[in-house]
Motif scaffolding. Structure first.
Motif, PDB file in Angstrom:
ATOM      1  N   TYR A  33       0.804  -1.125   0.024  1.00 51.82           N
ATOM      2  CA  TYR A  33      -0.005   0.005  -0.084  1.00 51.82           C
ATOM      3  C   TYR A  33       1.122   1.352  -0.078  1.00 51.82           C
ATOM      4  N   LEU A  34       2.225   1.366  -0.021  1.00 52.44           N
ATOM      5  CA  LEU A  34       3.056   2.392  -0.122  1.00 52.44           C
ATOM      6  C   LEU A  34       2.972   2.707  -1.476  1.00 52.44           C
ATOM      7  N   LEU A  35       3.682   3.875  -1.703  1.00 53.95           N
ATOM      8  CA  LEU A  35       3.731   4.798  -3.020  1.00 53.95           C
ATOM      9  C   LEU A  35       4.942   4.220  -3.754  1.00 53.95           C
ATOM     10  N   HIS A  36       5.700   3.340  -3.253  1.00 54.99           N
ATOM     11  CA  HIS A  36       6.877   2.830  -3.878  1.00 54.99           C
ATOM     12  C   HIS A  36       6.813   1.074  -3.885  1.00 54.99           C
ATOM     13  N   GLU A  37       7.653   0.570  -4.869  1.00 52.72           N
ATOM     14  CA  GLU A  37       7.692  -0.965  -4.654  1.00 52.72           C
ATOM     15  C   GLU A  37       8.821  -1.207  -3.500  1.00 52.72           C
ATOM     16  N   ARG A  38       8.986  -2.398  -3.271  1.00 50.99           N
ATOM     17  CA  ARG A  38       9.650  -2.819  -2.307  1.00 50.99           C
ATOM     18  C   ARG A  38      11.252  -2.773  -2.799  1.00 50.99           C
ATOM     19  N   TRP A  39      12.066  -2.342  -1.758  1.00 52.84           N
ATOM     20  CA  TRP A  39      13.415  -2.054  -1.931  1.00 52.84           C
ATOM     21  C   TRP A  39      14.272  -3.235  -2.440  1.00 52.84           C
ATOM     22  N   THR A  40      15.247  -3.121  -3.086  1.00 47.31           N
ATOM     23  CA  THR A  40      15.930  -4.257  -3.702  1.00 47.31           C
ATOM     24  C   THR A  40      17.558  -4.074  -3.332  1.00 47.31           C
ATOM     25  N   ASN A  41      18.317  -4.903  -3.457  1.00 49.21           N
ATOM     26  CA  ASN A  41      19.731  -4.921  -3.025  1.00 49.21           C
ATOM     27  C   ASN A  41      20.348  -3.820  -3.948  1.00 49.21           C
ATOM     28  N   GLU A  42      19.727  -3.482  -5.256  1.00 51.44           N
ATOM     29  CA  GLU A  42      20.355  -2.717  -6.196  1.00 51.44           C
ATOM     30  C   GLU A  42      19.934  -1.296  -5.835  1.00 51.44           C
ATOM     31  N   ASN A  43      18.756  -1.080  -5.171  1.00 54.71           N
ATOM     32  CA  ASN A  43      18.251   0.429  -4.805  1.00 54.71           C
ATOM     33  C   ASN A  43      18.392   0.543  -3.294  1.00 54.71           C
ATOM     34  N   LYS A  44      18.581  -0.206  -2.458  1.00 51.83           N
ATOM     35  CA  LYS A  44      18.532   0.155  -1.034  1.00 51.83           C
ATOM     36  C   LYS A  44      19.590   1.253  -0.611  1.00 51.83           C
ATOM     37  N   HIS A  45      20.716   1.508  -1.160  1.00 52.83           N
ATOM     38  CA  HIS A  45      21.533   2.639  -0.683  1.00 52.83           C
ATOM     39  C   HIS A  45      21.028   3.789  -1.296  1.00 52.83           C
ATOM     40  N   ALA A  46      20.365   3.870  -2.328  1.00 55.83           N
ATOM     41  CA  ALA A  46      19.829   5.170  -2.847  1.00 55.83           C
ATOM     42  C   ALA A  46      18.739   5.451  -1.972  1.00 55.83           C
ATOM     43  N   HIS A  47      17.953   4.523  -1.905  1.00 61.70           N
ATOM     44  CA  HIS A  47      16.741   4.914  -0.871  1.00 61.70           C
ATOM     45  C   HIS A  47      17.030   5.427   0.629  1.00 61.70           C
TER      46      HIS A  47
END
Length: 174
Positions: A33-47
């Motif tokens: 229900y959040l406005l973003h998809e789940r975090w992945t190993n590839e994008n976790k640092h940026a998030h």
């Protein structure tokens, strides 16, 4: 910002919190229900860097806060000004495995009291996906009132969704 309750510490995120926050946001169920998809190993640092950057609540900057129980990050609270005078919106996400223990209620209540007392806000609101029953119940438990239900007003994750707005005034605090 630093808040302490009977069981929890609410404070700004630190670099060492990254892996625990990733555990929260890497869960598909938590993110549905959040406005973003789940975090992945590839994008976790940026998030996570965005959360670290949100360290001061001002008219132009939101704040992201870690909720800790026994030194473990179990939740994420966010606050931002809406553009309406002295009005903030709160968001919250918690580790799914800690549900049912009152941690979300305890931390959101403490945050709202802090915002009213220390920041002098007039109104706190939360906007949520109308399908998120757990979030609706949380808003009700902390004393917020349902003020609006918008039908298919938000396009998210390839579908139109309903939004519900809950609100509370300083005078509503017990």
């Amino acid at each position: 910002m630093y808040i302490e309750t009977d069981r929890l510490i609410i404070k700004k995120f630190e670099e060492c919190d990254a892996d625990e926050v990733f555990t929260i946001y890497n869960d598909e169920h938590t993110c549905q229900y959040l406005l973003h998809e789940r975090w992945t190993n590839e994008n976790k640092h940026a998030h996570f860097q965005k959360k670290l950057a949100n360290h001061t609540l001002t008219q132009n900057n939101s704040i992201s806060l870690a909720v800790l129980y026994r030194s473990q990050v179990i939740g994420d609270l966010s606050v931002w000004y809406t553009g309406m005078k002295d009005t903030v919106e709160v968001g919250y996400t918690f580790l799914r495995t800690i549900g049912g223990q009152g941690f979300a209620t305890e931390s959101v209540k403490a945050l709202m009291s802090y915002l009213f007392q220390e920041y002098g806000v007039h109104r706190v609101q939360a906007t949520l996906d109308a399908r998120n029953e757990a979030s609706i119940k949380l808003c009700e438990r902390v004393g917020m009132r349902k003020e609006a239900h918008f039908i298919q007003n938000f396009w998210n994750k390839a579908e139109w969704t309903d939004s519900i707005v809950f609100g509370m005034l300083a005078s509503d605090l017990p």
